[in-house]
Design a protein around this motif. Structure first.
Motif, short mmCIF file in Angstrom:
data_model
loop_
_atom_site.label_atom_id
_atom_site.label_comp_id
_atom_site.label_asym_id
_atom_site.label_seq_id
_atom_site.Cartn_x
_atom_site.Cartn_y
_atom_site.Cartn_z
N ASP A 9 0.81 -1.22 0.00
CA ASP A 9 0.00 0.00 0.00
C ASP A 9 0.84 1.28 0.00
O ASP A 9 0.65 2.17 0.80
CB ASP A 9 -0.99 -0.03 1.18
CG ASP A 9 -1.99 -1.18 1.00
OD1 ASP A 9 -2.97 -0.99 0.27
OD2 ASP A 9 -1.76 -2.27 1.55
N HIS A 11 0.79 3.26 -2.59
CA HIS A 11 -0.07 4.23 -3.28
C HIS A 11 0.75 5.30 -4.00
O HIS A 11 0.44 6.49 -3.94
CB HIS A 11 -1.06 4.86 -2.30
CG HIS A 11 -2.10 3.91 -1.81
ND1 HIS A 11 -3.36 3.84 -2.33
CD2 HIS A 11 -2.04 2.94 -0.85
CE1 HIS A 11 -4.05 2.89 -1.72
NE2 HIS A 11 -3.26 2.33 -0.81
N ASP A 33 -1.27 -2.56 -4.22
CA ASP A 33 -1.57 -1.13 -4.20
C ASP A 33 -0.27 -0.34 -4.32
O ASP A 33 0.08 0.51 -3.50
CB ASP A 33 -2.39 -0.72 -2.97
CG ASP A 33 -3.88 -0.96 -3.17
OD1 ASP A 33 -4.28 -1.50 -4.23
OD2 ASP A 33 -4.66 -0.59 -2.27
N GLY A 35 0.39 1.74 -6.84
CA GLY A 35 -0.03 3.12 -7.10
C GLY A 35 0.63 3.77 -8.29
O GLY A 35 -0.03 4.45 -9.06
N ILE A 56 -6.21 -0.78 -6.42
CA ILE A 56 -6.10 0.58 -6.97
C ILE A 56 -5.16 0.65 -8.16
O ILE A 56 -5.05 1.68 -8.80
CB ILE A 56 -5.65 1.61 -5.90
CG1 ILE A 56 -4.21 1.34 -5.47
CG2 ILE A 56 -6.59 1.65 -4.72
CD1 ILE A 56 -3.32 2.55 -5.54
N ASP A 57 -4.47 -0.45 -8.44
CA ASP A 57 -3.45 -0.43 -9.49
C ASP A 57 -4.07 -0.47 -10.89
O ASP A 57 -5.05 -1.16 -11.13
CB ASP A 57 -2.46 -1.58 -9.29
CG ASP A 57 -1.60 -1.36 -8.07
OD1 ASP A 57 -1.14 -0.22 -7.87
OD2 ASP A 57 -1.38 -2.32 -7.30
N HIS A 112 -4.37 -1.85 5.34
CA HIS A 112 -3.54 -0.81 5.96
C HIS A 112 -3.34 -1.08 7.45
O HIS A 112 -2.89 -0.20 8.18
CB HIS A 112 -4.12 0.59 5.76
CG HIS A 112 -4.09 1.07 4.36
ND1 HIS A 112 -3.72 2.35 4.01
CD2 HIS A 112 -4.37 0.45 3.17
CE1 HIS A 112 -3.80 2.50 2.69
NE2 HIS A 112 -4.19 1.35 2.17
N ASN A 135 -1.31 7.58 1.69
CA ASN A 135 -2.76 7.63 1.46
C ASN A 135 -3.45 6.54 2.26
O ASN A 135 -3.00 5.41 2.28
CB ASN A 135 -3.08 7.43 -0.03
CG ASN A 135 -2.65 8.60 -0.87
OD1 ASN A 135 -2.39 9.68 -0.36
ND2 ASN A 135 -2.57 8.40 -2.17
#
Length: 164
Positions: A9, A11, A33, A35, A56-57, A112, A135
Motif C-alpha cells: 500500500d 499508493h 496497491d 499506485g 487501486i493499481d 492498511h 494515502n
C-alpha cells in the motif's frame, strides 16, 4: 538465508526512509496497491522484487505483476496476494485453495492494518505489513522485515516510518 523487506500500500509513494531499508534487504516483496510503477521501478533497480497488483493499481501494473504470487524462498512456500483476509476470515476468492493447499507464509496487504498472526488450523504464518504510503486511514506508516533461513521464518521486525 534471505533478508526480506515486506511492504504494501505505497499508493505511489516512496522515499529515502523506505529506501534505507531496501538497501539492507536481499529481496523486497510488495503486497499490492503499488499506485505508480515508479515505486516498483525504483525498488527493482536496487534489489530483486516480488510483487502483486492491488485493487487501486492500473492496467500497467496488472500487466507487469500478477494477482497472486506463489513461490518458494529457501525452504518456505510463500503466497502473496493483495486482498487475502486473515486467519478465520480469508477472502472467499482464495478460501478453498488456501484450505486445500496452504502455504507456510501467507502475505496480503489492502487493510492498511499491520498484522502478524499464526493460523493454527492451517499451520501457516499470516503477515500484513500495514501501509508504507501516505494515502489511507492509517496513522503510522509501517513495513516488516524478517529472515528466511532454510525453512525457518525468523528475526521478524516491525518498522515504523512515522506519521503519514
Amino acid at each position: 538465508m534471505k533478508k526480506i523487506l515486506l511492504l504494501s500500500d505505497t499508493h505511489g509513494y516512496i522515499d529515502d526512509q523506505i529506501l534505507k531499508y531496501v538497501h539492507q534487504a536481499d529481496e523486497v516483496w510488495h503486497a499490492g496497491d503499488i499506485g505508480d510503477l515508479v515505486v516498483t521501478d525504483t525498488l527493482q533497480k536496487l534489489k530483486p522484487l516480488r510483487a502483486v497488483f492491488g485493487n487501486i493499481d492500473n492496467h500497467e501494473a496488472r500487466l507487469e505483476f500478477p494477482l497472486h504470487n506463489r513461490f518458494m524462498c529457501e525452504g518456505v512456500d510463500v503466497w502473496i496476494t493483495h486482498i487475502g483476509g486473515y486467519p478465520g476470515k480469508y477472502n472467499i476468492a482464495i478460501r478453498e485453495e488456501i484450505s486445500k493447499n496452504p502455504p507456510k507464509l501467507f502475505i496480503c496487504g489492502h487493510s492498511h492494518i499491520l498484522k502478524v498472526q499464526f493460523d493454527k488450523k492451517l499451520n501457516l504464518l499470516h503477515m500484513n505489513p500495514g501501509a508504507a504510503g501516505k494515502n489511507g486511514f492509517h496513522q503510522i506508516r509501517t513495513m516488516l522485515r524478517f529472515e528466511i533461513d532454510s525453512d525457518k521464518i525468523q528475526k521478524l521486525e516491525v518498522i515504523e516510518l512515522g506519521k503519514r
